[in-house]
Design a protein around this motif. Structure first.
Motif, PDB file in Angstrom:
ATOM      1  N   UNK A 147       0.811  -1.220   0.000  1.00  0.00           N
ATOM      2  CA  UNK A 147       0.000   0.000   0.000  1.00  0.00           C
ATOM      3  C   UNK A 147       0.841   1.265   0.000  1.00  0.00           C
ATOM      4  N   UNK A 148       2.150   1.137   0.251  1.00  0.00           N
ATOM      5  CA  UNK A 148       2.995   2.324   0.336  1.00  0.00           C
ATOM      6  C   UNK A 148       2.630   3.210   1.514  1.00  0.00           C
ATOM      7  N   UNK A 149       2.491   2.595   2.685  1.00  0.00           N
ATOM      8  CA  UNK A 149       2.139   3.362   3.894  1.00  0.00           C
ATOM      9  C   UNK A 149       3.022   2.916   5.060  1.00  0.00           C
ATOM     10  N   UNK A 150       3.078   3.754   6.090  1.00  0.00           N
ATOM     11  CA  UNK A 150       3.678   3.354   7.367  1.00  0.00           C
ATOM     12  C   UNK A 150       2.560   2.919   8.307  1.00  0.00           C
ATOM     13  N   UNK A 206       1.580   8.008   4.444  1.00  0.00           N
ATOM     14  CA  UNK A 206       1.889   7.424   3.144  1.00  0.00           C
ATOM     15  C   UNK A 206       3.403   7.463   3.032  1.00  0.00           C
ATOM     16  N   UNK A 207       4.028   6.332   2.910  1.00  0.00           N
ATOM     17  CA  UNK A 207       5.490   6.302   2.927  1.00  0.00           C
ATOM     18  C   UNK A 207       5.971   5.094   2.133  1.00  0.00           C
ATOM     19  N   UNK A 208       7.121   4.573   2.541  1.00  0.00           N
ATOM     20  CA  UNK A 208       7.694   3.486   1.749  1.00  0.00           C
ATOM     21  C   UNK A 208       7.533   2.112   2.397  1.00  0.00           C
ATOM     22  N   UNK A 209       6.547   1.956   3.255  1.00  0.00           N
ATOM     23  CA  UNK A 209       6.231   0.616   3.713  1.00  0.00           C
ATOM     24  C   UNK A 209       6.898   0.180   4.985  1.00  0.00           C
ATOM     25  N   UNK A 210       7.020   1.093   5.948  1.00  0.00           N
ATOM     26  CA  UNK A 210       7.619   0.682   7.225  1.00  0.00           C
ATOM     27  C   UNK A 210       6.529   0.279   8.219  1.00  0.00           C
ATOM     28  N   UNK A 211       6.908  -0.621   9.140  1.00  0.00           N
ATOM     29  CA  UNK A 211       6.041  -0.910  10.281  1.00  0.00           C
ATOM     30  C   UNK A 211       6.830  -0.564  11.539  1.00  0.00           C
ATOM     31  N   UNK A 212       6.249   0.282  12.369  1.00  0.00           N
ATOM     32  CA  UNK A 212       6.902   0.720  13.600  1.00  0.00           C
ATOM     33  C   UNK A 212       6.088   0.252  14.796  1.00  0.00           C
ATOM     34  N   UNK A 271      15.393  -3.985  14.333  1.00  0.00           N
ATOM     35  CA  UNK A 271      14.602  -3.004  15.095  1.00  0.00           C
ATOM     36  C   UNK A 271      14.985  -1.544  14.838  1.00  0.00           C
ATOM     37  N   UNK A 272      16.138  -1.322  14.172  1.00  0.00           N
ATOM     38  CA  UNK A 272      16.702   0.034  14.158  1.00  0.00           C
ATOM     39  C   UNK A 272      16.282   0.907  13.006  1.00  0.00           C
ATOM     40  N   UNK A 273      15.503   0.398  12.060  1.00  0.00           N
ATOM     41  CA  UNK A 273      15.163   1.178  10.871  1.00  0.00           C
ATOM     42  C   UNK A 273      13.963   2.085  11.144  1.00  0.00           C
ATOM     43  N   UNK A 274      14.155   3.091  11.993  1.00  0.00           N
ATOM     44  CA  UNK A 274      13.018   3.967  12.339  1.00  0.00           C
ATOM     45  C   UNK A 274      13.261   5.389  11.855  1.00  0.00           C
TER      46      UNK A 274
END
Lengths: 337, 367
Positions: free
Chosen positions: A237-240, A308-314, B364-367
């Motif tokens: 989806x190109x989202x965080x 909307x970003x490059x697909x990160x999950x935090x 874990x560090x790619x924030x």
């Protein structure tokens, strides 16, 4: 059946094969009468779009707390259809049996498949059986294919997540993977952990009723767990996506076992869970609908689409820190100390 | 106590906020940057998992040390394990982390794919059971770890002896903890202002084991547990010592760690093992920092019992694992990190182990 064990001859295509099919497999799975048995099942005409899926099940051990390879195969296939927004119509079953498999074990697996199919409201309409020499397989492998009907107006896709969508899950994570691992390795510390294997098509229908087109993404977090599945969605989806660690439901047994073995429950497999991404205005309705369903009593909102970003999950951790969540690399392995 | 209580009691967000305020107050007027080293890989993981580094004031820099047993295992040990795995009639038993560690030209995972019998176990006693069930084969357990796991390996050797098993042996690369900390404090390129001392190891060796470090090197040591509130308390206790110019051994993890540790575990360990010099990946030989099987139990020493030809060890050029293990550089400083060296295809050991610094930074560090 004269033999208590599967023999190579049961896969020969001859008399023993027919006995296995006529006496054991067909009565257990479908009950199709001999005069209706042909080389292919004929399905009724279906109006609208179709969903079509296939999967193969190779779990060890084949019996584990909370289920076996049979109901796992049916539930997994039903769920793959349901995650596309489809109503399951028919399933095929390919059995690969290892020479020496007790017929009683096969019967137990088949009975579980039939029961799972009946519960999900889907028919097993065709199949195939092969026997491989002892040592060339692992008791029983099952391949399935499933066909489903997508009701008009449904557009479910991993690429449909939008900023501000809420992320919901229908209950605690990691039960299936930990139950199988504990059973395989004989870990006594996890005696109370049972697989969550179940069909989710009923829950999905309730979600559509509650949310309609506000339901954007459905995905079942099987192998790779919640973490890997959300990374897939974020990438598509190109989202965080940002999760709240404290909101993620976890049974006490899985929490303890993961802590001792050094495993992250977010990467442990599930077989009766779904992740739903819904528009924020529909989130409470979705949550209420889930909690009314037996498979969603412990449903909760675990995070949201933050950009909307490059697909990160935090992940916002319990003490207020922030960390990234990557896809699972290889298998999760127990640590040394 | 239920397992849930064991963790949630040490993850209370309100207590975490209060501890962070106390840490900020402690270092508010401290003009230098203080470098605190967590020695243990499990601490490294906890710090990343809970996002602790970014919550601390900028005066405090947390760096990771040589406390991941897989990471500090030299490449020639992996090469020997690979050579043993290729030996006909041999079953290699190991904790999971070891199978992915790259040797000079192969890894146990690759040998398994090629047909070697390699089995992941959860305890050295599982390896004993495998040996009992396979009398026609030699079962080798890969003994890698610090004082935390070595007593269990010693217990397995004693159990094998008691059962009269002649087909069980240990390929050992056991290490002990205070020695590398002493070595790092004497490294002129590294300024460590305080140590978060490992929890599991300290449960065996006791908090008093760190007294030589504070006495000889004037570096504060705080034995610290693995839950996030433990780590924050440990950081606070270290920060107070640094600001006040003290160097003492303090014990944040007193609910588990005693001053004299676990004498019974040490006694089992000493029955089977004796101190030896050991080579640490990235650091070199540290006198007296290893444990080898005593001659009295030589029948269980795979290195003596099963001679194999081992290839010439080759370290990958450009891999900075050694510098990372000493806390001199961060994973992102390594030219291979995330490019050539990934968890799927690790080059250095720090990327292999779930407790390795590079693996933690990658995960874990790619924030």
């Amino acid at each position: 059946m004269n033999s208590a064990l599967i023999l190579l001859g049961h896969g020969s295509g001859g008399k023993l094969s027919h006995q296995l099919l006529d006496d054991i497999i067909i009565p257990a799975l479908s009950g199709i009468a001999p005069e209706e048995q042909n080389d292919a099942a004929v399905l009724p005409a279906i109006d609208g779009e179709l969903a079509f899926t296939t999967d193969t099940y190779v779990v060890d051990p084949i019996f584990f707390p909370g289920g076996n390879i049979g109901d796992l195969a049916i539930n997994g296939t039903v769920n793959d259809l349901a995650m596309a927004g489809a109503v399951p119509v028919a399933i095929s079953v390919g059995l690969i049996l290892e020479e020496g498999l007790p017929v009683a074990d096969l019967q137990q697996v088949l009975a579980s498949m039939r029961q799972a199919a009946d519960t999900a409201g889907v028919r097993i309409v065709t199949g195939d059986t092969k026997v491989v020499p002892r040592g060339k397989g692992d008791k029983i492998f099952i391949n399935t294919a499933g066909i489903g009907r997508i009701p008009a107006g449904r557009k479910i896709s991993g690429s449909a997540a939008r900023p501000d969508d809420k992320v919901l899950i229908n209950g605690p994570v990691g039960d299936h993977g930990m139950a199988v691992m504990a059973s395989r390795e004989g870990l006594e510390l996890t005696a109370d952990i049972r697989s969550d294997s179940t069909a989710l098509n009923g829950l999905v229908e309730d979600l559509f009723t509650a949310c309609g087109d506000k339901l954007h993404v459905l995905r079942d977090p099987t192998r790779g767990g919640v973490a890997t599945t959300l990374r897939e969605i974020a990438g598509q989806s190109g989202v965080d996506i940002t999760l709240e660690e404290q909101a993620i439901p976890l049974s006490e047994g899985v929490r303890g076992a993961c802590a001792i073995l050094g495993l992250d429950p977010l990467f442990v497999a599930n077989e009766g869970k779904l992740l739903a991404l819904v528009a924020p205005e529909a989130a409470e309705d979705a949550l209420a609908a889930m909690r009314r369903h037996p498979a969603g009593r412990q449903a909760t909102i675990i995070g949201e689409v933050t950009a909307a970003s490059n697909g990160r999950v935090l992940m916002r951790t319990g003490i207020g820190g922030l960390r990234a969540i990557e896809m699972l690399s290889g298998e999760q392995l127990p640590r040394i100390c | 106590m239920k397992s849930q209580d064991l963790t949630t009691a040490y993850r209370d967000p309100a207590v975490a906020r209060a501890l962070l305020r106390q840490i900020e107050t402690t270092v508010r007027n401290y003009r230098r940057q203080m470098t605190l080293m967590e020695v243990c890989g499990t601490h490294t993981m906890a710090i990343y998992q809970h996002g602790i580094r970014a919550l601390l004031p900028e005066q405090i820099r947390l760096i990771s040390g040589p406390g991941c047993p897989v990471c500090v295992t030299p490449v020639d040990y992996v090469d020997r394990a690979v050579a043993l795995a290729r030996r006909p009639g041999t079953i290699i038993t190991t904790f999971g982390d070891m199978v992915r560690v790259p040797g000079s030209s192969s890894s146990l995972l690759r040998e398994q794919a090629a047909g070697a019998d390699i089995r992941i176990v959860y305890s050295p006693l599982d390896a004993i059971a495998i040996a009992a069930c396979n009398p026609g084969k030699e079962v080798v357990f890969l003994g890698v770890g610090f004082e935390t796991t070595t007593p269990t390996v010693a217990g397995a050797v004693l159990a094998a002896e008691k059962q009269g098993l002649t087909n069980f042996s240990v390929l050992g690369s056991h290490k002990t903890m205070p020695a590398p900390m002493m070595a790092l404090t004497s490294d002129p390129e590294l300024q460590v202002d305080g140590y978060l001392c490992p929890a599991h190891v300290s449960a065996i060796i006791g908090a008093d084991a760190y007294r030589p470090i504070v006495e000889a090197c004037r570096v504060p040591c705080v034995v610290t547990g693995f839950e996030p509130l433990d780590v924050l308390r440990g950081v606070l206790m270290l920060a107070r010592q640094v600001v006040e110019g003290r160097a003492e051994v303090e014990n944040e993890y007193s609910r588990v760690v005693r001053p004299d540790g676990n004498p019974k575990a040490r006694q089992i360990l000493e029955t089977v093992f004796e101190p030896c010099d050991a080579r640490w990946r990235g650091i070199g030989v540290i006198p007296g920092s290893g444990l080898r099987i005593r001659n009295s139990h030589a029948a269980f020493n795979a290195e003596l019992k099963l001679p194999v030809e081992v290839e010439e060890p080759v370290e990958h050029k450009g891999c900075l694992c050694g510098e990372i293990l000493k806390g001199k550089v961060r994973p992102g400083d390594c030219p291979l990190f995330r490019k050539i060296c990934t968890p799927e295809d690790p080059v250095g050991a720090c990327m292999v182990s779930s407790e390795g610094t590079c693996a933690a930074e990658y995960k874990y560090g790619n924030i």
